[in-house]
Design an enzyme around this catalytic site. Structure first.
Site, PDB file in Angstrom:
ATOM      1  N   ASP A 263     -11.123   2.540   3.463  1.00  0.00           N
ATOM      2  CA  ASP A 263     -11.317   1.088   3.326  1.00  0.00           C
ATOM      3  C   ASP A 263     -12.814   0.747   3.236  1.00  0.00           C
ATOM      4  O   ASP A 263     -13.180  -0.361   2.883  1.00  0.00           O
ATOM      5  CB  ASP A 263     -10.709   0.361   4.540  1.00  0.00           C
TER       6      ASP A 263
ATOM      7  N   LYS B 119       0.837  -1.200   0.000  1.00  0.00           N
ATOM      8  CA  LYS B 119       0.000   0.000   0.000  1.00  0.00           C
ATOM      9  C   LYS B 119       0.874   1.253   0.000  1.00  0.00           C
ATOM     10  O   LYS B 119       0.587   2.223  -0.702  1.00  0.00           O
ATOM     11  CB  LYS B 119      -0.961  -0.021   1.201  1.00  0.00           C
TER      12      LYS B 119
ATOM     13  N   GLN C  79      -4.854  -1.672   9.279  1.00  0.00           N
ATOM     14  CA  GLN C  79      -4.733  -3.007   8.708  1.00  0.00           C
ATOM     15  C   GLN C  79      -5.324  -4.055   9.658  1.00  0.00           C
ATOM     16  O   GLN C  79      -4.963  -4.112  10.820  1.00  0.00           O
ATOM     17  CB  GLN C  79      -3.241  -3.305   8.436  1.00  0.00           C
TER      18      GLN C  79
END
Ligand code: NAD
Length: 280
Positions: free
Chosen positions: A115, A48, A92
């Site tokens: 996200d 990422k 994450q």
């Protein structure tokens, strides 16, 4: 059989984003939080960050020890929520067991939830009116679009009903006018249902979850699964060698859906930046 090349499609998307950022002098900022030292999470976070650099974004990484408390993590998110350089915040998953993932995701400001894991974002996907795309399912839809695979009126079967992959995947296929069946670990007659699929998406997380006898001749097969085999190599859910003989289109693992997830994350971060800066 056509191999669906996620590397090429994701590259094209990242190139478009990088060009827009450069031309306009944009500075989208993404903060990535990682808690603990899960090796798979470390790989995802590094990828990422690499994508951010490629697209010309500003990025920050916050690596917290596995012993970090929920309060520390939420405090950090609150700080980032008001940081003007940061447009998107990504935590994450999975988090260590003593931390409540739902509470952490809920702490992210809606305008920065790139996200799209929050309850509100998941609900918006259901309605079909959303700002941030669910990254992995939207990546699959982008692959289908790129290869001109018609979804409307097709029988689409999704295996797996998680909140981050299976359920939103079913919704996006439904919004594209497919007739969708959502299967899971308790589904009876899984093989028969899958054999009826024009488009089969597997998001199970088990090697061999999709075998050739579950696949209709000419079906489009999308493998979301990321598993490690006995040799430590990445492998999807689908028995690729046998299924590729029957499928019209198939994604490899790695190099299929995985790179798309990150490209959509970049797209969401650019959207967040433009919204936060009132650029339309
Ligand atoms: P999850 O464990 O939350 O969900 C798995 C789903 O599979 C569950 O809904 C379960 O009901 C179903 N399932 C389990 N065994 C089954 C069986 N035998 N038959 C039918 N259904 C069964 O996982 P997830 O977070 O949705 O991820 C699924 C897979 O996708 C994992 O391998 C994960 O690593 C991968 N993944 C890939 C990407 C990507 O970018 N490519 C992104 C997210 C997740």
């Amino acid at each position: 059989m056509t191999l669906i090349d996620g590397k090429t499609v994701s590259q094209a998307l990242k190139d478009r984003i990088a060009a827009e950022v450069k031309e306009n002098g944009y500075t989208p900022g993404l903060a990535v939080i990682i808690v603990g030292d899960d090796p798979a999470s470390r790989v995802y976070v590094n990828n990422k960050k690499k994508a951010c650099t490629y697209c010309g974004f500003y990025s920050e990484e916050y690596a917290l020890p596995a012993s970090a408390t929920q309060e520390q993590l939420i405090d950090l998110i609150h700080t980032l929520n008001t940081d003007e350089r940061i447009d998107g915040i990504l935590c994450q998953l999975p988090l260590p067991r003593h931390i409540d993932e739902t509470a952490v995701i809920a702490a992210i400001a809606p305008a920065k939830d790139v996200d799209a894991f929050s309850e509100a974002d998941v609900g918006k996907v259901m309605i079909g009116n959303y700002t941030f795309s669910p990254c992995t399912p939207a990546g699959v839809m982008e692959l289908l679009r790129y290869y001109h695979i018609d979804v409307s009126g097709k029988n689409a079967v999704v295996i797996g009903r998680s909140n981050i992959v299976g359920k939103p995947m079913a919704m996006l296929l439904l919004h594209a006018d497919a007739t969708v069946t959502l299967c899971h670990s308790k589904t009876a007659n899984l093989k028969e249902i899958c054999r009826n699929a024009d488009i089969l998406v597997s998001a199970v997380g088990k090697i061999g979850a999709v075998t050739a006898d579950m696949v209709k001749e000419g079906a489009v097969v999308i493998d979301v699964g990321i598993n490690r085999n006995a040799d430590g190599k990445l492998q999807g859910d689908v028995d690729f060698e046998a299924v590729k003989e029957k499928a019209s289109f198939i994604t490899p693992v790695p190099g299929g859906v995985g790179p798309m997830t990150i490209a959509i994350l970049m797209q969401n971060t650019l959207t967040a930046y433009k919204n936060n800066k009132n650029i339309h």
